[in-house]
Design a protein around this motif. Structure first.
Motif, PDB file in Angstrom:
ATOM      1  N   GLU A 185       0.819  -1.218   0.000  1.00 55.21           N
ATOM      2  CA  GLU A 185       0.000   0.000   0.000  1.00 55.21           C
ATOM      3  C   GLU A 185       0.855   1.272   0.000  1.00 55.21           C
ATOM      4  OE1 GLU A 185      -3.549   0.072   2.224  1.00 55.21           O
ATOM      5  OE2 GLU A 185      -3.721  -2.092   2.336  1.00 55.21           O
ATOM      6  N   PRO A 186       1.623   1.487  -1.063  1.00 57.20           N
ATOM      7  CA  PRO A 186       2.555   2.610  -1.086  1.00 57.20           C
ATOM      8  C   PRO A 186       1.912   3.993  -1.091  1.00 57.20           C
ATOM      9  CG  PRO A 186       2.461   1.549  -3.238  1.00 57.20           C
ATOM     10  CD  PRO A 186       1.699   0.671  -2.292  1.00 57.20           C
ATOM     11  N   VAL A 187       0.612   4.086  -1.448  1.00 59.56           N
ATOM     12  CA  VAL A 187      -0.006   5.422  -1.461  1.00 59.56           C
ATOM     13  C   VAL A 187      -1.090   5.581  -0.398  1.00 59.56           C
ATOM     14  CG1 VAL A 187       0.527   5.772  -3.908  1.00 59.56           C
ATOM     15  CG2 VAL A 187      -1.724   4.903  -3.270  1.00 59.56           C
ATOM     16  N   ALA A 188      -1.187   4.606   0.518  1.00 61.58           N
ATOM     17  CA  ALA A 188      -2.225   4.698   1.556  1.00 61.58           C
ATOM     18  C   ALA A 188      -2.057   5.978   2.361  1.00 61.58           C
ATOM     19  CB  ALA A 188      -2.133   3.488   2.487  1.00 61.58           C
ATOM     20  N   GLY A 189      -3.141   6.699   2.551  1.00 60.72           N
ATOM     21  CA  GLY A 189      -3.124   7.909   3.374  1.00 60.72           C
ATOM     22  C   GLY A 189      -2.629   9.145   2.648  1.00 60.72           C
ATOM     23  N   MET A 190      -2.230   9.007   1.386  1.00 60.29           N
ATOM     24  CA  MET A 190      -1.703  10.168   0.646  1.00 60.29           C
ATOM     25  C   MET A 190      -2.835  10.949  -0.018  1.00 60.29           C
ATOM     26  SD  MET A 190       1.664   8.845  -1.351  1.00 60.29           S
ATOM     27  CE  MET A 190       3.102   8.212  -0.511  1.00 60.29           C
ATOM     28  N   ASN A 191      -2.591  12.252  -0.236  1.00 56.25           N
ATOM     29  CA  ASN A 191      -3.551  13.026  -1.022  1.00 56.25           C
ATOM     30  C   ASN A 191      -3.297  12.787  -2.520  1.00 56.25           C
ATOM     31  OD1 ASN A 191      -1.488  14.737  -1.959  1.00 56.25           O
ATOM     32  ND2 ASN A 191      -1.685  16.067  -0.158  1.00 56.25           N
ATOM     33  N   ALA A 192      -4.149  13.367  -3.363  1.00 54.12           N
ATOM     34  CA  ALA A 192      -4.097  13.060  -4.798  1.00 54.12           C
ATOM     35  C   ALA A 192      -2.744  13.411  -5.416  1.00 54.12           C
ATOM     36  CB  ALA A 192      -5.225  13.787  -5.521  1.00 54.12           C
ATOM     37  N   ALA A 193      -2.186  14.573  -5.022  1.00 53.90           N
ATOM     38  CA  ALA A 193      -0.905  14.999  -5.610  1.00 53.90           C
ATOM     39  C   ALA A 193       0.215  14.050  -5.176  1.00 53.90           C
ATOM     40  CB  ALA A 193      -0.587  16.430  -5.174  1.00 53.90           C
ATOM     41  N   GLU A 194       0.192  13.641  -3.901  1.00 54.10           N
ATOM     42  CA  GLU A 194       1.221  12.731  -3.402  1.00 54.10           C
ATOM     43  C   GLU A 194       1.110  11.361  -4.076  1.00 54.10           C
ATOM     44  OE1 GLU A 194       1.736  14.425   1.173  1.00 54.10           O
ATOM     45  OE2 GLU A 194       0.216  12.919   0.758  1.00 54.10           O
ATOM     46  N   ARG A 195      -0.131  10.925  -4.303  1.00 51.48           N
ATOM     47  CA  ARG A 195      -0.343   9.644  -4.995  1.00 51.48           C
ATOM     48  C   ARG A 195       0.261   9.690  -6.391  1.00 51.48           C
ATOM     49  NH1 ARG A 195      -5.523   6.526  -3.408  1.00 51.48           N
ATOM     50  NH2 ARG A 195      -5.639   7.119  -1.240  1.00 51.48           N
ATOM     51  N   ALA A 196      -0.007  10.798  -7.080  1.00 52.20           N
ATOM     52  CA  ALA A 196       0.491  10.927  -8.456  1.00 52.20           C
ATOM     53  C   ALA A 196       2.016  10.906  -8.471  1.00 52.20           C
ATOM     54  CB  ALA A 196      -0.042  12.215  -9.072  1.00 52.20           C
ATOM     55  N   THR A 198       4.022   9.541  -6.274  1.00 55.50           N
ATOM     56  CA  THR A 198       4.521   8.204  -5.931  1.00 55.50           C
ATOM     57  C   THR A 198       4.349   7.241  -7.108  1.00 55.50           C
ATOM     58  OG1 THR A 198       4.065   8.592  -3.602  1.00 55.50           O
ATOM     59  CG2 THR A 198       4.309   6.293  -4.266  1.00 55.50           C
ATOM     60  N   ALA A 199       3.207   7.342  -7.782  1.00 58.57           N
ATOM     61  CA  ALA A 199       2.981   6.475  -8.950  1.00 58.57           C
ATOM     62  C   ALA A 199       4.051   6.733 -10.005  1.00 58.57           C
ATOM     63  CB  ALA A 199       1.590   6.741  -9.534  1.00 58.57           C
ATOM     64  N   GLU A 200       4.362   8.012 -10.197  1.00 58.17           N
ATOM     65  CA  GLU A 200       5.390   8.372 -11.175  1.00 58.17           C
ATOM     66  C   GLU A 200       6.741   7.788 -10.755  1.00 58.17           C
ATOM     67  OE1 GLU A 200       7.297  12.495 -12.832  1.00 58.17           O
ATOM     68  OE2 GLU A 200       5.405  12.579 -11.762  1.00 58.17           O
ATOM     69  N   ALA A 201       7.053   7.914  -9.454  1.00 58.27           N
ATOM     70  CA  ALA A 201       8.338   7.399  -8.959  1.00 58.27           C
ATOM     71  C   ALA A 201       8.423   5.881  -9.144  1.00 58.27           C
ATOM     72  CB  ALA A 201       8.518   7.767  -7.480  1.00 58.27           C
ATOM     73  N   LEU A 222      -4.373   3.342  -9.428  1.00 61.75           N
ATOM     74  CA  LEU A 222      -2.926   3.108  -9.444  1.00 61.75           C
ATOM     75  C   LEU A 222      -2.608   1.693  -9.942  1.00 61.75           C
ATOM     76  CD1 LEU A 222      -0.324   4.706  -7.989  1.00 61.75           C
ATOM     77  CD2 LEU A 222      -0.388   2.610  -6.664  1.00 61.75           C
ATOM     78  N   VAL A 223      -3.376   0.721  -9.459  1.00 61.47           N
ATOM     79  CA  VAL A 223      -3.143  -0.673  -9.867  1.00 61.47           C
ATOM     80  C   VAL A 223      -3.331  -0.810 -11.373  1.00 61.47           C
ATOM     81  CG1 VAL A 223      -4.111  -3.017  -9.728  1.00 61.47           C
ATOM     82  CG2 VAL A 223      -3.731  -1.701  -7.636  1.00 61.47           C
ATOM     83  N   MET A 224      -4.425  -0.272 -11.863  1.00 60.76           N
ATOM     84  CA  MET A 224      -4.729  -0.430 -13.289  1.00 60.76           C
ATOM     85  C   MET A 224      -3.690   0.288 -14.155  1.00 60.76           C
ATOM     86  SD  MET A 224      -7.250  -2.433 -13.395  1.00 60.76           S
ATOM     87  CE  MET A 224      -8.202  -3.190 -12.075  1.00 60.76           C
ATOM     88  N   ARG A 225      -3.148   1.380 -13.620  1.00 59.46           N
ATOM     89  CA  ARG A 225      -2.166   2.147 -14.400  1.00 59.46           C
ATOM     90  C   ARG A 225      -0.789   1.469 -14.405  1.00 59.46           C
ATOM     91  NH1 ARG A 225      -2.960   6.866 -12.148  1.00 59.46           N
ATOM     92  NH2 ARG A 225      -0.973   7.565 -11.339  1.00 59.46           N
ATOM     93  N   LEU A 226      -0.390   0.905 -13.261  1.00 57.23           N
ATOM     94  CA  LEU A 226       0.993   0.425 -13.135  1.00 57.23           C
ATOM     95  C   LEU A 226       1.172  -1.060 -13.419  1.00 57.23           C
ATOM     96  CD1 LEU A 226       2.334   2.200  -9.900  1.00 57.23           C
ATOM     97  CD2 LEU A 226       2.949   2.703 -12.265  1.00 57.23           C
ATOM     98  N   ALA A 227       0.119  -1.866 -13.171  1.00 59.96           N
ATOM     99  CA  ALA A 227       0.334  -3.321 -13.180  1.00 59.96           C
ATOM    100  C   ALA A 227       0.360  -3.911 -14.586  1.00 59.96           C
ATOM    101  CB  ALA A 227      -0.760  -3.998 -12.357  1.00 59.96           C
ATOM    102  N   ASP A 228       1.221  -4.905 -14.764  1.00 62.04           N
ATOM    103  CA  ASP A 228       1.201  -5.733 -15.975  1.00 62.04           C
ATOM    104  C   ASP A 228       0.284  -6.932 -15.757  1.00 62.04           C
ATOM    105  OD1 ASP A 228       3.393  -4.344 -17.432  1.00 62.04           O
ATOM    106  OD2 ASP A 228       4.534  -4.995 -15.686  1.00 62.04           O
ATOM    107  N   ASP A 229       0.380  -7.499 -14.558  1.00 61.53           N
ATOM    108  CA  ASP A 229      -0.427  -8.672 -14.192  1.00 61.53           C
ATOM    109  C   ASP A 229      -1.113  -8.388 -12.869  1.00 61.53           C
ATOM    110  OD1 ASP A 229       0.557 -10.545 -16.254  1.00 61.53           O
ATOM    111  OD2 ASP A 229       2.459 -10.267 -15.202  1.00 61.53           O
ATOM    112  N   VAL A 230      -2.282  -8.968 -12.714  1.00 66.21           N
ATOM    113  CA  VAL A 230      -3.028  -8.801 -11.462  1.00 66.21           C
ATOM    114  C   VAL A 230      -3.488 -10.176 -10.981  1.00 66.21           C
ATOM    115  CG1 VAL A 230      -4.966  -7.643 -10.330  1.00 66.21           C
ATOM    116  CG2 VAL A 230      -3.881  -6.561 -12.308  1.00 66.21           C
ATOM    117  N   THR A 231      -3.213 -10.466  -9.707  1.00 68.29           N
ATOM    118  CA  THR A 231      -3.760 -11.658  -9.059  1.00 68.29           C
ATOM    119  C   THR A 231      -4.791 -11.175  -8.054  1.00 68.29           C
ATOM    120  OG1 THR A 231      -1.771 -12.988  -9.351  1.00 68.29           O
ATOM    121  CG2 THR A 231      -3.212 -13.605  -7.518  1.00 68.29           C
TER     122      THR A 231
END
Ligand SMILES: Nc1ncnc2c1ncn2[C@@H]1O[C@H](COP(=O)(O)OP(=O)(O)OP(=O)(O)O)[C@@H](O)[C@H]1O
Length: 268
Positions: A185-196, A198-201, A222-231
């Motif tokens: 959960e790398p973006v848990a508790g973050m606001n929208a700008a912080e999430r963006a 972190t996703a970029e990083a 975030l999952v849909m944007r970053l993931a190649d595979d999803v379980t």
């Protein structure tokens, strides 16, 4: 100096028929998935599905009753957490956000497992130990840049906004030079700008370092944007696996999330 940035692709991480029981409860029930080298593999599911338990198995904090986890040909299942970390699997934690020391201090702690110089050599400031410390500090600075913390390298962590502090955890894990990074959960508790940010990083570090990432995250955007595979897990069982588009339309997944709704953007 251990720097795996130019190393061969990461080994395959293979999770095979893993079962974990807590008293009468089966938290994971014969779960299998394979993390392709260099991919982002998301592990999703409703609350209590078994995602954190799975991370605890991968990082050695929890021993499964059955099944195996292998990295390349090496079985990780019975190894202690620090052995697994040194073999190249590092993790972040959902709720741990440090408030001590500077960013540099925290990243140098992350380098500790890779430090070759002994206590005496470091205490006596022998030239080899001084050189090694300097190289570790340079690498820590590079990792801070990569995670968007470069401007804060010498800042006390306690003075940073929450999103930056949480990214210190990400950077600290990267300081182990992992081949597989487990992000809880790398973006848990973050606001929208912080999430963006972190996703970029995460996207950048995956491209730059070529590592595999296993991602547990409730932020479906975030999952849909970053993931190649999803379980997808539900009640400890794997109910679906595929690309983000495939799982988004999977009837079992729709049932598990919100009754009949798809796991939409930002859904929990
Ligand atoms: N140490 C433990 N002792 C007993 N039960 C546990 C323990 N850890 C987890 N569980 C149970 O195992 C199941 C799976 O929990 P887990 O935390 O892995 O789910 P999760 O998918 O990570 O949930 P969340 O999204 O809420 O973090 C839950 O029913 C949980 O209550």
């Amino acid at each position: 100096m251990t720097d795996r940035t130019t190393a061969a692709p990461p080994p395959v991480l293979d999770v095979r028929d893993v079962t974990v029981r807590f008293a009468g409860l089966t938290a994971l029930d014969g779960v299998s998935f394979t993390v392709t080298p260099g991919s982002v593999h998301a592990l999703i599911g409703p609350n209590g599905a078994g995602k954190s338990t799975c991370f605890n198995v991968l990082s050695g904090l929890c021993r499964p009753a059955a099944g195996t986890v292998t990295l390349g040909g090496t079985e990780l299942t019975r190894l202690a957490p620090h052995r697994i970390a040194v073999l190249g699997v590092a993790r972040t934690f959902q709720n741990i956000v440090t408030t001590h020391g500077t960013v540099a201090d925290n990243l140098m702690l992350g380098r500790h497992a890779l430090t070759g110089a002994g206590f005496a050599a470091t205490a006596l400031r022998l030239p080899s130990a001084v050189r090694e410390q300097r190289e570790h500090l340079e690498r820590a600075r590079e990792i801070a840049e990569l995670t968007g913390l470069g401007a804060h390298f010498d800042s006390p962590v306690a003075l940073l906004p929450y999103g930056d502090r949480k990214r210190v955890e990400l950077a600290r894990a990267l300081c182990l030079e992992p081949r597989v990074l487990l992000l809880d959960e790398p973006v848990a508790g973050m606001n929208a700008a912080e999430r963006a940010r972190t996703a970029e990083a995460v996207g950048e570090l995956r491209a730059e370092l070529g590592l595999s990432i296993v991602l547990v995250e409730h932020d479906m955007g975030l999952v849909m944007r970053l993931a190649d595979d999803v379980t997808v897990l539900d009640f400890g069982r794997r109910i679906a696996h595929g690309t983000p588009d495939e799982v988004r339309q999977d009837p079992e997944v729709l049932r598990a999330y919100l009754g009949t709704d798809a796991p939409g953007e930002d859904a929990a």
